[in-house]
Write an enzyme that holds these catalytic residues in place. Structure first.
Site, mmCIF file in Angstrom:
data_model
loop_
_atom_site.group_PDB
_atom_site.id
_atom_site.type_symbol
_atom_site.label_atom_id
_atom_site.label_comp_id
_atom_site.label_asym_id
_atom_site.label_seq_id
_atom_site.Cartn_x
_atom_site.Cartn_y
_atom_site.Cartn_z
ATOM 1 C CG ASP A 34 -1.816 1.172 1.312
ATOM 2 O OD1 ASP A 34 -2.465 1.497 0.297
ATOM 3 O OD2 ASP A 34 -1.884 1.799 2.383
ATOM 4 C CG ASP A 88 -2.012 7.298 0.073
ATOM 5 O OD1 ASP A 88 -1.072 8.050 -0.246
ATOM 6 O OD2 ASP A 88 -2.959 7.031 -0.696
#
Length: 222
Positions: A7, A9
């Protein structure tokens, strides 16, 4: 061979690139600060609660892209990278990516943020493969403000990953080990199907789930 998924963010960067972009535009006088801050907070609370309507959010988030040509947007993005993204890339994130790359793993960023924002970030991090929200463009190459295809959010990350693997003639089972590093409860669907899920600077829900299931819980921000 292994597959290492990340991922973006609040995982590889110590912040949210989707939130930093309007902050940058507000600093440049392009967006109304009160309206955008109010709407952004509204959607971020939904995201943290796992109840975000991704299409409602994208209608809001992508609208400013329609006001500029691609050349103008690319110029703005360079300033955004320098002022808002480079300062929040932790050294440990670069080191973890490099560790996987050094041992020959296929490394990918898979994010619910759109490709316009995240493509240059992936390049800065030295990551070749990126799954992100794809954006519709007109004949001149400018953004229409609409997404295309399946948004890479929650279960949509699994859909998009399976499409990417199928295009390579692969499945998750083609890899000896599959890793996914994430901070968010929204990524529990994908975390639950890889062989090596890792919670990174996790929200409370993900941390509790990870601890209950014996998943590693790490930080990249020290």
């Amino acid at each position: 061979m292994n597959l290492a998924l990340f991922d973006l963010d609040n995982t590889l960067i110590a912040g949210d690139s989707d939130s930093e972009w309007p902050k940058f535009l507000i600093k440049r006088g392009i967006l109304d600060p009160e309206h955008h801050a109010r709407q952004n907070d509204y959607f971020y609370e939904q995201y943290k609660a796992g109840t975000l309507d991704i299409f409602e959010f994208l209608n809001f988030q992508l609208a400013p892209l329609t006001r500029f040509s691609r050349d103008e947007l690319d110029s703005l993005h360079a300033g955004y990278m320098a002022e808002h993204i480079l300062p929040i890339i932790p050294p440990k994130a670069r080191q973890l990516l490099a560790a996987h790359q050094t041992q020959g793993d296929v490394v990918m960023i898979i994010t619910a943020t759109n490709r316009f924002i995240t493509g240059p970030i992936a390049r800065e991090l030295g990551v070749e493969h990126l799954i992100a929200v794809e954006l519709e463009q007109d004949a001149a190459g400018n953004f229409t403000g609409k997404p295309t295809g399946t948004p890479s959010f929650q279960e949509g990350k699994i859909t998009r990953l399976n499409e990417w693997l199928a295009a390579r003639g692969e499945t998750l089972a083609s890899y000896d080990k599959t890793f996914f590093y994430s901070d968010s409860r929204n990524d529990l669907p994908l975390l639950s199907i890889v062989s090596n899920p890792v919670a990174v600077d996790a929200d409370d829900t993900l941390r509790a789930h990870a601890e209950a299931h014996g998943w590693p819980v790490i930080t990249l921000r020290d």
